[in-house]
Design an enzyme around this catalytic site. Structure first.
Site, mmCIF file in Angstrom:
data_model
loop_
_atom_site.group_PDB
_atom_site.id
_atom_site.type_symbol
_atom_site.label_atom_id
_atom_site.label_comp_id
_atom_site.label_asym_id
_atom_site.label_seq_id
_atom_site.Cartn_x
_atom_site.Cartn_y
_atom_site.Cartn_z
ATOM 1 N N GLU A 1 11.711 54.888 67.732
ATOM 2 C CA GLU A 1 12.019 55.613 68.964
ATOM 3 C C GLU A 1 10.962 56.689 69.181
ATOM 4 O O GLU A 1 10.484 57.314 68.235
ATOM 5 C CB GLU A 1 13.407 56.239 68.825
ATOM 6 N N LYS B 1 18.697 52.999 76.581
ATOM 7 C CA LYS B 1 19.658 53.554 75.624
ATOM 8 C C LYS B 1 20.970 53.938 76.302
ATOM 9 O O LYS B 1 20.990 54.700 77.271
ATOM 10 C CB LYS B 1 19.032 54.769 74.936
ATOM 11 N N CYS C 1 18.629 54.133 67.944
ATOM 12 C CA CYS C 1 19.037 55.347 67.236
ATOM 13 C C CYS C 1 20.545 55.639 67.277
ATOM 14 O O CYS C 1 21.311 55.018 66.543
ATOM 15 C CB CYS C 1 18.232 56.528 67.767
#
Length: 281
Positions: free
Chosen positions: A40, A112, A153
């Site tokens: 990321e 995300k 993440c």
């Protein structure tokens, strides 16, 4: 079907970050890797949230095109684990995981979904939603190393997403590029990664940011690859040193684990519903 995950310490220098990614990609290509996963924020980590917003660009911008050329020049599939993509308005960008094929073409994009809005005890206060817009879609992609499930993440803490990727979308390899904080990484990084591998019977590729990016931000590191039985089959030898970890995707092992422990057949949809009902994604 050889894959690799990268570990690096991105900064606010777009050029230096690209040079690091270029070096790691060449190392992966020389090792016979077909797909390399970058962490990321591989291309930029600033000191303040508005810096990332300022450099955000569409997926045909000059920063992004450099990575397309890198994939094409090396004949390497690249998982770009979290790119600052121009967002829906002037105040928000997307945190976008982009899959490039070995011709540099975009194969899939995942924005995300779960944004990191937390006050970590003894750690930083981070509110990703201040400058980042959430995505709304579950994303998979076909690749030479299998069906990929794309995540980023903080998604790692939401098992429903990974259940959906495996049992509805038939993922075989889960990509979890990250920039975990040091505090949360020490407590939960490997634990959560191995849990996602075991409960989905998928390979998990976890590229990671590591070390101090600036005086305000530090990442945990410890990039690793986990097999469908939950075993760590590759990891960077030092969680704070830039490098790659390499492993082979063993399709026979994946089939054997799923055959010997047939959890897909044992799921009780009549009791707790389907994955689509369980998840609002």
């Amino acid at each position: 079907m050889r894959v690799a995950v990268a570990q690096m310490t991105s900064t606010s220098s777009i050029d230096l970050n690209f040079a690091t990614c270029q070096r790691l990609a060449r190392e992966a290509a020389d090792a016979g890797v077909k797909l390399l996963s970058l962490p990321e924020c591989f291309s930029f980590i600033g000191r303040r949230g508005d810096e990332a917003l300022a450099i955000a660009e569409p997926l045909d911008g000059p920063i992004f095109r450099r990575y397309q050329a890198l994939a094409r020049d090396l004949g390497l599939w690249l998982s770009l684990g979290g790119f600052q993509e121009k967002g829906p308005d002037e105040d928000h960008a997307y945190n976008t995981h982009v899959l490039l094929d070995d011709l540099g073409s975009v194969r899939s994009c995942y924005r995300k979904v779960h944004l990191f809005d937390v006050d970590v005890p003894g750690g930083p206060v981070l509110k990703e939603s201040n400058r980042t817009a959430p995505g709304t879609q579950v994303v998979t992609a076909q690749s030479p190393v299998g069906t990929l499930g794309l995540t980023i993440c903080y998604d790692l803490r939401f098992p429903e997403l990974y259940q959906r990727l495996r049992f509805t979308e038939n993922a075989q390899v889960l990509l979890v590029p990250s920039a975990f904080t040091r505090k949360t990484g020490e407590a939960h990084w490997e634990l959560l990664l191995r849990a996602r591998a075991v409960e989905t019977q998928c390979y998990v590729l976890a590229a990671a940011q590591s070390g101090k990016h600036n005086d305000l931000r530090e990442s945990y590191g410890d990039a690793m690859i986990i097999d469908p039985w939950g075993s760590v089959v590759a990891r960077c030898p030092d969680r704070l040193v830039t490098g790659i970890a390499v492993a082979d995707i063993d399709e026979e092992l994946l089939k054997t684990v799923r055959r010997n422990m047939p959890i897909a057949e044992h799921r009780k949809y009549n009791i707790y519903g389907s994955d689509r009902q369980l998840s609002t994604l």
